[in-house]
Write a protein that holds these residues in place. Structure first.
Motif, PDB file in Angstrom:
ATOM      1  N   ILE A  12       0.822  -1.213   0.000  1.00 55.03           N
ATOM      2  CA  ILE A  12       0.000   0.000   0.000  1.00 55.03           C
ATOM      3  C   ILE A  12       0.860   1.268   0.000  1.00 55.03           C
ATOM      4  N   LYS A  13       2.154   1.082  -0.210  1.00 50.65           N
ATOM      5  CA  LYS A  13       3.108   2.179  -0.329  1.00 50.65           C
ATOM      6  C   LYS A  13       3.281   2.961   0.985  1.00 50.65           C
ATOM      7  N   LYS A  14       3.208   2.242   2.097  1.00 47.07           N
ATOM      8  CA  LYS A  14       3.473   2.802   3.420  1.00 47.07           C
ATOM      9  C   LYS A  14       4.384   1.817   4.155  1.00 47.07           C
ATOM     10  N   PRO A  15       5.654   1.714   3.690  1.00 48.98           N
ATOM     11  CA  PRO A  15       6.532   0.653   4.184  1.00 48.98           C
ATOM     12  C   PRO A  15       6.835   0.696   5.683  1.00 48.98           C
ATOM     13  N   SER A  16       6.625   1.828   6.322  1.00 48.39           N
ATOM     14  CA  SER A  16       6.899   1.904   7.759  1.00 48.39           C
ATOM     15  C   SER A  16       5.642   1.664   8.602  1.00 48.39           C
ATOM     16  N   ALA A  17       4.565   1.237   7.973  1.00 42.01           N
ATOM     17  CA  ALA A  17       3.285   1.118   8.668  1.00 42.01           C
ATOM     18  C   ALA A  17       2.914  -0.318   9.039  1.00 42.01           C
ATOM     19  N   SER A  18       3.904  -1.191   9.217  1.00 41.79           N
ATOM     20  CA  SER A  18       3.562  -2.593   9.462  1.00 41.79           C
ATOM     21  C   SER A  18       2.761  -2.784  10.753  1.00 41.79           C
ATOM     22  N   ARG A  19       3.012  -1.990  11.786  1.00 40.07           N
ATOM     23  CA  ARG A  19       2.216  -2.113  13.016  1.00 40.07           C
ATOM     24  C   ARG A  19       0.770  -1.665  12.781  1.00 40.07           C
ATOM     25  N   ALA A  20       0.612  -0.582  12.049  1.00 40.96           N
ATOM     26  CA  ALA A  20      -0.743  -0.121  11.730  1.00 40.96           C
ATOM     27  C   ALA A  20      -1.464  -1.145  10.861  1.00 40.96           C
ATOM     28  N   VAL A  21      -0.728  -1.782   9.971  1.00 41.22           N
ATOM     29  CA  VAL A  21      -1.308  -2.853   9.150  1.00 41.22           C
ATOM     30  C   VAL A  21      -1.788  -3.979  10.061  1.00 41.22           C
ATOM     31  N   GLY A  22      -0.985  -4.321  11.062  1.00 39.95           N
ATOM     32  CA  GLY A  22      -1.369  -5.367  12.007  1.00 39.95           C
ATOM     33  C   GLY A  22      -2.641  -5.019  12.757  1.00 39.95           C
ATOM     34  N   LEU A  23      -2.758  -3.768  13.178  1.00 36.10           N
ATOM     35  CA  LEU A  23      -3.966  -3.342  13.893  1.00 36.10           C
ATOM     36  C   LEU A  23      -5.190  -3.389  12.980  1.00 36.10           C
ATOM     37  N   ALA A  24      -5.023  -2.940  11.742  1.00 34.95           N
ATOM     38  CA  ALA A  24      -6.138  -2.986  10.791  1.00 34.95           C
ATOM     39  C   ALA A  24      -6.517  -4.432  10.483  1.00 34.95           C
ATOM     40  N   ASN A  25      -5.509  -5.271  10.331  1.00 36.14           N
ATOM     41  CA  ASN A  25      -5.757  -6.687  10.068  1.00 36.14           C
ATOM     42  C   ASN A  25      -6.572  -7.297  11.209  1.00 36.14           C
ATOM     43  N   GLY A  26      -6.228  -6.956  12.434  1.00 36.05           N
ATOM     44  CA  GLY A  26      -6.926  -7.470  13.596  1.00 36.05           C
ATOM     45  C   GLY A  26      -8.343  -6.949  13.749  1.00 36.05           C
ATOM     46  N   ALA A  27      -8.657  -5.839  13.089  1.00 34.42           N
ATOM     47  CA  ALA A  27      -9.997  -5.251  13.166  1.00 34.42           C
ATOM     48  C   ALA A  27     -10.883  -5.668  11.998  1.00 34.42           C
ATOM     49  N   ASN A  28     -10.378  -6.568  11.163  1.00 35.39           N
ATOM     50  CA  ASN A  28     -11.151  -7.056  10.018  1.00 35.39           C
ATOM     51  C   ASN A  28     -12.394  -7.795  10.508  1.00 35.39           C
ATOM     52  N   PRO A  29     -13.584  -7.355  10.107  1.00 36.96           N
ATOM     53  CA  PRO A  29     -14.799  -8.030  10.566  1.00 36.96           C
ATOM     54  C   PRO A  29     -15.241  -9.210   9.700  1.00 36.96           C
ATOM     55  N   ILE A  30     -14.555  -9.444   8.572  1.00 34.69           N
ATOM     56  CA  ILE A  30     -15.026 -10.460   7.637  1.00 34.69           C
ATOM     57  C   ILE A  30     -13.951 -11.535   7.454  1.00 34.69           C
ATOM     58  N   ALA A  31     -14.002 -12.549   8.291  1.00 39.45           N
ATOM     59  CA  ALA A  31     -13.038 -13.647   8.208  1.00 39.45           C
ATOM     60  C   ALA A  31     -13.183 -14.393   6.883  1.00 39.45           C
ATOM     61  N   ILE A  32     -12.155 -15.080   6.497  1.00 38.05           N
ATOM     62  CA  ILE A  32     -12.060 -15.965   5.329  1.00 38.05           C
ATOM     63  C   ILE A  32     -12.211 -15.212   4.011  1.00 38.05           C
ATOM     64  N   VAL A  33     -13.310 -14.503   3.806  1.00 33.91           N
ATOM     65  CA  VAL A  33     -13.539 -13.775   2.553  1.00 33.91           C
ATOM     66  C   VAL A  33     -12.536 -12.624   2.416  1.00 33.91           C
ATOM     67  N   VAL A  34     -12.292 -11.921   3.492  1.00 33.98           N
ATOM     68  CA  VAL A  34     -11.216 -10.929   3.577  1.00 33.98           C
ATOM     69  C   VAL A  34     -10.143 -11.646   4.399  1.00 33.98           C
ATOM     70  N   PRO A  35      -9.203 -12.306   3.717  1.00 37.81           N
ATOM     71  CA  PRO A  35      -8.388 -13.354   4.334  1.00 37.81           C
ATOM     72  C   PRO A  35      -7.243 -12.862   5.228  1.00 37.81           C
TER      73      PRO A  35
END
Length: 172
Positions: A112-135
């Protein structure tokens, strides 16, 4: 917001499926994580009402086919979520990870062109409400280790093993 809640059995436990009146998938979680699902729905929609409904045929068929080994069966299901623009960007990026493949949080941050945002990516990943379909289960630690999963690490391991077993067996 009026939402419909249905339930569908799967090899990894009963799934809770939340859709809107048009049949668009708004949340998918597991029965033993219902409080987490409700918390995410409240964060995304503030006020909502869940009433019991039937699983839309297209969603039931796609999930059944996914568990039968057609990893691409869920790729075209319509989804809609709340969340921040950043979260929705991450969730969209998650849907580009093919079945049987994993990525690290850092890989997604670079995508997503934000190479220093891996922690924020982790937080967003953890807030995903749609398992499996949004993998979100396809995201692992930089070391290759399995990291947290909203449905529990044993489920994440099962899903990844299932996908590795069936990757490439069905055409896109």
């Amino acid at each position: 917001m009026q939402l419909l809640l249905s339930r569908l059995d799967s090899p990894v436990g009963e799934m809770l499926i939340v859709t809107d009146a048009e049949g668009t998938l708004r949340a998918l979680d597991f029965h033993d994580y219902e409080p987490r699902m409700r918390t995410l729905l409240a964060r995304h929609y503030e006020t909502y009402q869940l009433t019991t409904g039937d699983t839309p045929d297209a969603i039931a068929a796609a999930l059944t086919n996914y568990f039968a080994g057609d990893l691409n069966a869920v790729n075209h299901l319509p989804t809609q979520t709340g969340g921040t623009e950043f979260q929705r960007t991450i969730w969209k990026a998650l849907r580009t990870i093919p079945g049987g493949v994993t990525r690290s949080y850092g890989d997604l941050a670079k995508q997503i062109k934000k190479p220093s945002a891996s922690r924020a990516v982790g937080l967003a990943n953890g807030a995903n409400p749609i398992a499996i379909v949004v993998p979100c289960h396809r995201v692992i630690g930089a070391s290759g280790a399995l990291t947290g999963y909203g449905g529990g690490l044993p489920r994440k391991r099962w899903l990844l093993d299932h996908e590795r077993k069936h990757a490439g067996l069905f055409a896109a």
